[in-house]
Design a protein around this motif. Sequence first.
Motif, PDB file in Angstrom:
ATOM      1  N   PRO A   8       1.457 -22.769  25.248  1.00  0.00           N
ATOM      2  CA  PRO A   8       0.086 -23.253  25.491  1.00  0.00           C
ATOM      3  C   PRO A   8      -0.134 -23.794  26.902  1.00  0.00           C
ATOM      4  CG  PRO A   8       0.863 -24.039  23.372  1.00  0.00           C
ATOM      5  CD  PRO A   8       2.041 -23.385  24.054  1.00  0.00           C
ATOM      6  N   ASP A   9       0.824 -24.567  27.416  1.00  0.00           N
ATOM      7  CA  ASP A   9       0.660 -25.145  28.758  1.00  0.00           C
ATOM      8  C   ASP A   9       0.639 -24.073  29.846  1.00  0.00           C
ATOM      9  OD1 ASP A   9       0.511 -27.724  27.774  1.00  0.00           O
ATOM     10  OD2 ASP A   9       2.644 -28.133  28.087  1.00  0.00           O
ATOM     11  N   HIS A  10       1.554 -23.125  29.779  1.00  0.00           N
ATOM     12  CA  HIS A  10       1.587 -22.074  30.792  1.00  0.00           C
ATOM     13  C   HIS A  10       0.380 -21.152  30.678  1.00  0.00           C
ATOM     14  CE1 HIS A  10       5.917 -23.153  31.314  1.00  0.00           C
ATOM     15  NE2 HIS A  10       5.477 -23.103  32.565  1.00  0.00           N
ATOM     16  N   LEU A  11      -0.087 -20.925  29.463  1.00  0.00           N
ATOM     17  CA  LEU A  11      -1.273 -20.095  29.278  1.00  0.00           C
ATOM     18  C   LEU A  11      -2.500 -20.789  29.871  1.00  0.00           C
ATOM     19  CD1 LEU A  11      -2.308 -17.467  28.037  1.00  0.00           C
ATOM     20  CD2 LEU A  11      -2.686 -18.717  25.921  1.00  0.00           C
ATOM     21  N   ALA A  12      -2.629 -22.091  29.636  1.00  0.00           N
ATOM     22  CA  ALA A  12      -3.788 -22.847  30.132  1.00  0.00           C
ATOM     23  C   ALA A  12      -3.803 -22.973  31.649  1.00  0.00           C
ATOM     24  CB  ALA A  12      -3.811 -24.233  29.490  1.00  0.00           C
ATOM     25  N   THR A  13      -2.632 -22.955  32.273  1.00  0.00           N
ATOM     26  CA  THR A  13      -2.567 -23.135  33.730  1.00  0.00           C
ATOM     27  C   THR A  13      -2.315 -21.840  34.489  1.00  0.00           C
ATOM     28  OG1 THR A  13      -0.214 -23.718  33.608  1.00  0.00           O
ATOM     29  CG2 THR A  13      -1.805 -25.527  33.507  1.00  0.00           C
ATOM     30  N   MET A  14      -2.299 -20.727  33.775  1.00  0.00           N
ATOM     31  CA  MET A  14      -2.065 -19.432  34.413  1.00  0.00           C
ATOM     32  C   MET A  14      -3.190 -19.133  35.408  1.00  0.00           C
ATOM     33  SD  MET A  14      -2.001 -15.689  32.588  1.00  0.00           S
ATOM     34  CE  MET A  14      -3.709 -15.843  32.087  1.00  0.00           C
ATOM     35  N   THR A  15      -2.817 -18.697  36.592  1.00  0.00           N
ATOM     36  CA  THR A  15      -3.778 -18.316  37.616  1.00  0.00           C
ATOM     37  C   THR A  15      -3.550 -16.853  37.973  1.00  0.00           C
ATOM     38  OG1 THR A  15      -3.707 -20.557  38.514  1.00  0.00           O
ATOM     39  CG2 THR A  15      -4.632 -18.845  39.926  1.00  0.00           C
ATOM     40  N   PRO A  16      -4.565 -16.003  37.743  1.00  0.00           N
ATOM     41  CA  PRO A  16      -4.381 -14.592  38.075  1.00  0.00           C
ATOM     42  C   PRO A  16      -4.375 -14.385  39.589  1.00  0.00           C
ATOM     43  CG  PRO A  16      -6.629 -14.986  37.380  1.00  0.00           C
ATOM     44  CD  PRO A  16      -5.884 -16.281  37.195  1.00  0.00           C
ATOM     45  N   PRO A  17      -3.772 -13.311  40.038  1.00  0.00           N
ATOM     46  CA  PRO A  17      -3.831 -12.994  41.464  1.00  0.00           C
ATOM     47  C   PRO A  17      -5.286 -12.775  41.894  1.00  0.00           C
ATOM     48  CG  PRO A  17      -2.163 -11.654  40.364  1.00  0.00           C
ATOM     49  CD  PRO A  17      -2.943 -12.358  39.297  1.00  0.00           C
ATOM     50  N   VAL A  18      -5.566 -12.981  43.154  1.00  0.00           N
ATOM     51  CA  VAL A  18      -6.906 -12.769  43.693  1.00  0.00           C
ATOM     52  C   VAL A  18      -7.344 -11.330  43.405  1.00  0.00           C
ATOM     53  CG1 VAL A  18      -8.281 -12.677  45.815  1.00  0.00           C
ATOM     54  CG2 VAL A  18      -6.602 -14.503  45.491  1.00  0.00           C
ATOM     55  N   GLY A  19      -8.547 -11.190  42.881  1.00  0.00           N
ATOM     56  CA  GLY A  19      -9.094  -9.873  42.587  1.00  0.00           C
ATOM     57  C   GLY A  19      -8.775  -9.352  41.193  1.00  0.00           C
ATOM     58  N   TRP A  20      -7.967 -10.080  40.439  1.00  0.00           N
ATOM     59  CA  TRP A  20      -7.615  -9.664  39.076  1.00  0.00           C
ATOM     60  C   TRP A  20      -8.569 -10.332  38.083  1.00  0.00           C
ATOM     61  CZ3 TRP A  20      -2.555  -7.766  37.020  1.00  0.00           C
ATOM     62  CH2 TRP A  20      -1.839  -7.067  37.990  1.00  0.00           C
ATOM     63  N   LEU A  21      -8.791  -9.667  36.948  1.00  0.00           N
ATOM     64  CA  LEU A  21      -9.599 -10.209  35.864  1.00  0.00           C
ATOM     65  C   LEU A  21      -8.696 -10.575  34.698  1.00  0.00           C
ATOM     66  CD1 LEU A  21     -12.486  -7.597  35.886  1.00  0.00           C
ATOM     67  CD2 LEU A  21     -12.511  -9.881  36.883  1.00  0.00           C
ATOM     68  N   VAL A  22      -9.129 -11.573  33.932  1.00  0.00           N
ATOM     69  CA  VAL A  22      -8.393 -11.967  32.728  1.00  0.00           C
ATOM     70  C   VAL A  22      -9.261 -11.620  31.526  1.00  0.00           C
ATOM     71  CG1 VAL A  22      -7.403 -13.883  31.433  1.00  0.00           C
ATOM     72  CG2 VAL A  22      -7.191 -13.823  33.923  1.00  0.00           C
ATOM     73  N   ASN A  23      -8.698 -10.871  30.603  1.00  0.00           N
ATOM     74  CA  ASN A  23      -9.395 -10.472  29.383  1.00  0.00           C
ATOM     75  C   ASN A  23      -8.641 -11.091  28.208  1.00  0.00           C
ATOM     76  OD1 ASN A  23     -10.603  -9.254  27.238  1.00  0.00           O
ATOM     77  ND2 ASN A  23     -10.219  -7.173  27.892  1.00  0.00           N
ATOM     78  N   ASP A  24      -9.274 -12.061  27.552  1.00  0.00           N
ATOM     79  CA  ASP A  24      -8.640 -12.711  26.402  1.00  0.00           C
ATOM     80  C   ASP A  24      -9.069 -11.981  25.132  1.00  0.00           C
ATOM     81  OD1 ASP A  24      -7.607 -14.347  24.435  1.00  0.00           O
ATOM     82  OD2 ASP A  24      -8.041 -16.190  25.547  1.00  0.00           O
TER      83      ASP A  24
END
Length: 65
Positions: free
Chosen positions: A38-54
Amino acid sequence: MSCPAEPVATIALRYADRRIIINELRAERDPRLLELCPDHLATMTPPVGWLVNDARLADLTADRH
């Protein structure tokens, strides 16, 4: 070094379309995917220009209809 916390989600990195896909934790570990607590998921930062799809959110929305 690994995190001692239990993972709660599996993520896939799709380099071709610069996307991170978050899914429910898989029953069996796949070495091509990452498992995050949970902690690593909440603080995950994608690389610049990437999208996150949950995809977990899509599953919740589908359950309501």
